[in-house]
Design a protein around this motif. Sequence first.
Motif, short mmCIF file in Angstrom:
data_model
loop_
_atom_site.label_atom_id
_atom_site.label_comp_id
_atom_site.label_asym_id
_atom_site.label_seq_id
_atom_site.Cartn_x
_atom_site.Cartn_y
_atom_site.Cartn_z
N ASP A 285 0.83 -1.20 0.00
CA ASP A 285 0.00 0.00 0.00
C ASP A 285 0.87 1.25 0.00
O ASP A 285 1.99 1.25 0.53
N SER A 286 0.35 2.32 -0.60
CA SER A 286 0.97 3.64 -0.56
C SER A 286 -0.14 4.66 -0.77
O SER A 286 -0.90 4.57 -1.73
N GLN A 287 -0.23 5.61 0.15
CA GLN A 287 -1.34 6.57 0.12
C GLN A 287 -0.82 7.98 0.38
O GLN A 287 0.11 8.17 1.16
N PRO A 288 -1.44 8.99 -0.26
CA PRO A 288 -1.12 10.37 0.13
C PRO A 288 -1.64 10.63 1.54
O PRO A 288 -2.68 10.11 1.94
N ASN A 303 4.56 -5.89 3.07
CA ASN A 303 4.07 -7.13 3.67
C ASN A 303 5.06 -7.59 4.75
O ASN A 303 6.13 -6.98 4.92
N PRO A 304 4.74 -8.65 5.52
CA PRO A 304 5.63 -9.04 6.63
C PRO A 304 7.08 -9.29 6.20
O PRO A 304 8.02 -8.88 6.91
N LYS A 309 12.75 -6.99 6.35
CA LYS A 309 13.98 -6.58 5.68
C LYS A 309 14.15 -5.06 5.72
O LYS A 309 15.26 -4.55 5.94
N PHE A 310 13.05 -4.33 5.52
CA PHE A 310 13.14 -2.88 5.53
C PHE A 310 13.45 -2.36 6.92
O PHE A 310 14.23 -1.41 7.09
N GLY A 311 12.87 -2.98 7.94
CA GLY A 311 13.15 -2.57 9.31
C GLY A 311 14.61 -2.78 9.69
O GLY A 311 15.23 -1.92 10.31
N ASP A 312 15.16 -3.93 9.31
CA ASP A 312 16.56 -4.20 9.62
C ASP A 312 17.48 -3.21 8.91
O ASP A 312 18.46 -2.72 9.49
N GLY A 342 7.85 -2.36 11.61
CA GLY A 342 6.48 -2.65 11.22
C GLY A 342 6.21 -2.55 9.75
O GLY A 342 5.09 -2.79 9.29
N GLY A 343 7.22 -2.13 8.97
CA GLY A 343 7.05 -2.10 7.52
C GLY A 343 6.29 -0.91 6.98
O GLY A 343 5.92 -0.88 5.82
#
Length: 553
Positions: A285-288, A303-304, A309-312, A342-343
Amino acid sequence: MLQIDTWKRVLIWALVVAGLVLAAPNLFYSRVESHNDAVKAIEKSGSTAELEAQAGQWPEWLPSDLVNLGLDLRGGAHLLAEVRVADVYQSRMEALWPDVRDALRGARDEVGTIRLQSSEPGTLRVRISKPDGMARALELVRALAQPVVSLTGAGATDLEVSGEGSDIVVQLSEAERQATDERTMRQSLEIIRRRIDEVGTREPTIQRQGSDRILIQVPGIGSATELKDIIGTTAQLTFQPVVSRTTNPNENAGSGNEVLPSLDEDGVYYVLEQAPVVTGEELVDSQPSFDQNGRPAVTFRFNPSGARKFGDYTAENIGSPFAIVLDDEVISAPVIQSHIAGGSGIITGNFSVEESTNLAVLLRAGALPAGLDFLEERTIGPELGQDSIDAGKLATGVAFAAVLIFMALTYGLFGLFANVALILNIGLIMGILSAIGATLTLPGIAGIVLTVGMAVDANVLIFERIREELKSARGPARAIELGYERALSAIIDANLTTIITAVILYVIGSGPVRGFAITLGLGIVTSVFTAIWVTRLLIVIWFERRRPRTLEI
């Protein structure tokens, strides 16, 4: 006196010459088209000997804009797709459930156990075991609502939360549904356009029709099935570490790195690690949105797997930029301000509401936001397109020749002046179509054929008026002058009504109807110009040289 100021003469001839110069490339269509294709290929992937030779087929200092040939003239594929905008409502509700669950868990003593219930599409229904705590549950869930990011939904929130017995019912508000529909359509248009542009087709027509439909016409493609396959492929969206920023596209990136251009910053390039941290397949998801200071921003969520990976990565690279890359272009390169667990994250900047909405559209352009139902599809072969061109040429040629002969036989020398203006009129139409990048369709050719017949109407009115003035025993010069002056109001009235009709056809119509309206409207403008100014200038020049005592029209 029958005269035209020098500056007016210069301006008239300058406009005529400019129109003819702009129209000239269409006389060498294949050569100029090859030149344009080679220039684009050189800009995109670099120069080669073959491309340089192809580009040299047409001089750089000459105009190279062409009248684009539409689907019915070049052949290709036509699709009419309906976007299932309701799918997005369901996706939003499914994505909202974890947030609702986490919000209610903190008040379990008041609301009891929490269970997700089956519900109709676009609705989230959650049951609590303690109905007495419904007021508290509604308060917690309503706190999750965000302002609607749109110009028409100012002051509204995106969620409607109500209670039904032991159930909490969550839906998107009407303002959010309208904003979501608009974003979904814009995103679908953007994705389809980027995917079709990627295969290098010429001048595709991709436009919105109505509230939830998209018209797609791609000249030169093999079949409607091939076009659907292109639309169905997945665009490449990645999140990659930034090594450095440069203005040199040939920067030595080093092993395992690559140099990619910035989408919004001209002349700026980024050196990136080739291995992405996460990809668009993990973006859900991506929202203004708005940041804590009330300024427009963009939120995104993975997603999880992508969240982990993004959190690390963000925990280990605080203060460093990372690049959001779409189709080998850096659309944004924000700096990591803190550990993003939490992504979910937010991109802030000096955005307007429009810019934040566009960035959200680009971020989500890796996947269509909703399914497409193809309501209409057809394939037009190149042979049929060539037949249409030949038929159009024949119709135009016959109409053109008939009008020329009629004017010469009916009005003699003055008829020849009108014929010269008619030839110039066709050149001006093609020049303007080339300059504005218009697409010529079979109905557009019909508009030009109609213009050929209408183009002499103004001259007929003028010449007949001159005949009437000659019967009043006026001199030739005065008769010509009065003929132009007294015919002007009738010419303007007749052509103004046609212009109004063309405007209405363009505004209300679509596709072929618009093509007809464009050529008809432009043809009216150029025919009035050539009739009132070009023929008058030709007659004035002739009269100044010959000084005839009588006129025979």
